[in-house]
Enzyme design. Structure first.
Site, PDB file in Angstrom:
ATOM      1  N   SER A  78      36.767  41.836  53.861  1.00 19.89           N
ATOM      2  CA  SER A  78      36.428  40.555  53.246  1.00 19.89           C
ATOM      3  C   SER A  78      37.541  39.543  53.475  1.00 19.89           C
ATOM      4  O   SER A  78      37.287  38.369  53.777  1.00 19.89           O
ATOM      5  CB  SER A  78      36.181  40.749  51.744  1.00 19.89           C
ATOM      6  OG  SER A  78      35.959  39.516  51.100  1.00 19.89           O
ATOM      7  N   GLY A  83      39.465  35.091  54.476  1.00 18.03           N
ATOM      8  CA  GLY A  83      40.825  34.721  54.132  1.00 18.03           C
ATOM      9  C   GLY A  83      41.149  35.178  52.719  1.00 18.03           C
ATOM     10  O   GLY A  83      40.288  35.670  51.977  1.00 18.03           O
ATOM     11  N   LEU A  85      41.506  34.245  49.310  1.00 18.90           N
ATOM     12  CA  LEU A  85      41.021  33.060  48.599  1.00 18.90           C
ATOM     13  C   LEU A  85      41.857  32.686  47.394  1.00 18.90           C
ATOM     14  O   LEU A  85      41.758  31.568  46.900  1.00 18.90           O
ATOM     15  CB  LEU A  85      39.569  33.289  48.164  1.00 18.90           C
ATOM     16  CG  LEU A  85      38.581  33.562  49.295  1.00 18.90           C
ATOM     17  CD1 LEU A  85      37.170  33.611  48.754  1.00 18.90           C
ATOM     18  CD2 LEU A  85      38.708  32.513  50.384  1.00 18.90           C
ATOM     19  N   GLY A 107      48.041  40.911  41.831  1.00 17.92           N
ATOM     20  CA  GLY A 107      47.346  40.926  43.107  1.00 17.92           C
ATOM     21  C   GLY A 107      47.643  42.145  43.950  1.00 17.92           C
ATOM     22  O   GLY A 107      47.629  42.079  45.184  1.00 17.92           O
ATOM     23  N   GLU A 108      47.911  43.281  43.298  1.00 19.88           N
ATOM     24  CA  GLU A 108      48.285  44.501  44.030  1.00 19.88           C
ATOM     25  C   GLU A 108      47.214  44.924  45.035  1.00 19.88           C
ATOM     26  O   GLU A 108      47.512  45.274  46.174  1.00 19.88           O
ATOM     27  CB  GLU A 108      48.539  45.639  43.041  1.00 19.88           C
ATOM     28  CG  GLU A 108      48.965  46.954  43.686  1.00 19.88           C
ATOM     29  CD  GLU A 108      50.458  47.051  43.962  1.00 19.88           C
ATOM     30  OE1 GLU A 108      50.843  47.902  44.779  1.00 19.88           O
ATOM     31  OE2 GLU A 108      51.225  46.272  43.357  1.00 19.88           O
ATOM     32  N   GLU A 142      45.772  41.176  33.978  1.00 17.71           N
ATOM     33  CA  GLU A 142      45.006  40.868  35.178  1.00 17.71           C
ATOM     34  C   GLU A 142      44.122  42.042  35.567  1.00 17.71           C
ATOM     35  O   GLU A 142      42.947  41.881  35.903  1.00 17.71           O
ATOM     36  CB  GLU A 142      45.946  40.518  36.329  1.00 17.71           C
ATOM     37  CG  GLU A 142      45.205  39.950  37.525  1.00 17.71           C
ATOM     38  CD  GLU A 142      45.787  40.387  38.848  1.00 17.71           C
ATOM     39  OE1 GLU A 142      45.537  39.681  39.829  1.00 17.71           O
ATOM     40  OE2 GLU A 142      46.448  41.432  38.921  1.00 17.71           O
ATOM     41  N   ASN A 143      44.669  43.242  35.523  1.00 14.52           N
ATOM     42  CA  ASN A 143      43.892  44.425  35.885  1.00 14.52           C
ATOM     43  C   ASN A 143      42.769  44.673  34.897  1.00 14.52           C
ATOM     44  O   ASN A 143      41.651  45.023  35.273  1.00 14.52           O
ATOM     45  CB  ASN A 143      44.812  45.650  35.974  1.00 14.52           C
ATOM     46  CG  ASN A 143      45.511  45.761  37.308  1.00 14.52           C
ATOM     47  OD1 ASN A 143      44.926  46.201  38.284  1.00 14.52           O
ATOM     48  ND2 ASN A 143      46.762  45.337  37.362  1.00 14.52           N
ATOM     49  N   ARG A 146      39.805  42.285  35.539  1.00 12.83           N
ATOM     50  CA  ARG A 146      39.103  42.315  36.809  1.00 12.83           C
ATOM     51  C   ARG A 146      38.333  43.603  37.032  1.00 12.83           C
ATOM     52  O   ARG A 146      37.239  43.601  37.509  1.00 12.83           O
ATOM     53  CB  ARG A 146      40.096  42.095  37.957  1.00 12.83           C
ATOM     54  CG  ARG A 146      40.712  40.705  37.935  1.00 12.83           C
ATOM     55  CD  ARG A 146      41.801  40.601  38.977  1.00 12.83           C
ATOM     56  NE  ARG A 146      42.426  39.289  38.942  1.00 12.83           N
ATOM     57  CZ  ARG A 146      42.092  38.281  39.717  1.00 12.83           C
ATOM     58  NH1 ARG A 146      41.126  38.426  40.579  1.00 12.83           N
ATOM     59  NH2 ARG A 146      42.702  37.133  39.639  1.00 12.83           N
TER      60      ARG A 146
END
Length: 206
Positions: A78, A83, A85, A107-108, A142-143, A146
Site C-alpha cells: 500500500s 506513498g 500518507l 508509527g512502528e 496510538e496502538n 488503531r
C-alpha cells in the site's frame, strides 16, 4: 488497497493528500487524544521533514510486541502504491557526522513496512520536548486507537505506565477505557506464567 497503518478506520488519514509540504503547521494530524500529549515549542508548531530511514531508531518501549508479517507485507505494498500518507512521529535523539538521528514515537508498523519494501527516505513529524512518560503514552494510545493490542501487550503497557507514576484512573482516561477494564486487563499478568504465555500466543482468551 487501503493505506491503514495500524489498522483502524480514520477520518483524517487517507482523505488528506500525502504530507509533502515541508514547513510548520498548527493543525496536528493525529487524533485529539494523542495530540494533547505532544509538547509544543514556543510557536505552537511542529515540523514535517523528509528523513533517511536509517536515521530512525525503533521505539524499544513500543507496547506492541507482535507484528504480523502478512499484514506488514500488505501495508508495504500500500505504501508503494500510495506513498506514506501520514508522517512518522519522531523525537530528536543525537547528532552524528551523517546528520541527526531520531527515536520513533508513533508509527512502528509504517516504519517496518517502509523498510520492508526498500524505502530510503520517509516523511517525519519532529516533536521536541517529550518526556519518557509522554513518549510511551503516545505510543500506547496510538496502538490502542488503531488496532487492538494483544491482551498481554496491553496489560504490560498499562503496567509500564503505572511504573511511570500514572494511576489506573488516569490510564483509563488516556486510553478511553473504563477503569474496571484497565484493572481487569492488569490482572491477566497475575495468572501463572504458562497461562500468560498461552494468552500472548492467542491460544487462550483472557
Amino acid at each position: 488497497l487501503r493505506h491503514e497503518d495500524e489498522g483502524a478506520d480514520r477520518s483524517d488519514g487517507n482523505a488528506e493528500p500525502s504530507p509533502r509540504h515541508r514547513g510548520t503547521s498548527s493543525a496536528p494530524s493525529l487524533t485529539p487524544s494523542t495530540d494533547g500529549l505532544f509538547a509544543r515549542n514556543t510557536r505552537d508548531a511542529y515540523s514535517i521533514d523528509d528523513c533517511p530511514i536509517d536515521h530512525i531508531m525503533n521505539n524499544r518501549d513500543n507496547p506492541r510486541e507482535e507484528f504480523d508479517p502478512e499484514a506488514l507485507a500488505e501495508l508495504g505494498q500500500s505504501i508503494l502504491e500510495l506513498g506514506l500518507l501520514e508522517p512518522l512521529v519522531v523525537a530528536p535523539l543525537a547528532e552524528t557526522a551523517d546528520g541527526p538521528t531520531y527515536q520513533l514515537i508513533a508509527g512502528e508498523r509504517r516504519l517496518r513496512a517502509a523498510r520492508l519494501v526498500g524505502l530510503t527516505v520517509v516523511p517525519v513529524r519532529v516533536q521536541e520536548g517529550l518526556s519518557p512518560e509522554k513518549r510511551y503514552r503516545i505510543s500506547l494510545i496510538e496502538n490502542l486507537q488503531r488496532r487492538d493490542l494483544n491482551p498481554i501487550e496491553e496489560a504490560r503497557g498499562y503496567r509500564r505506565l503505572m511504573a511511570l507514576g500514572m494511576r489506573e484512573r488516569e490510564i483509563a482516561e488516556s486510553v478511553h477505557r473504563a477503569q474496571a477494564s484497565v484493572s481487569n486487563t492488569l490482572r491477566i499478568l497475575d495468572l501463572p506464567s504458562d497461562v500468560v504465555e498461552r494468552v500472548f500466543r492467542r491460544e487462550l482468551s483472557p
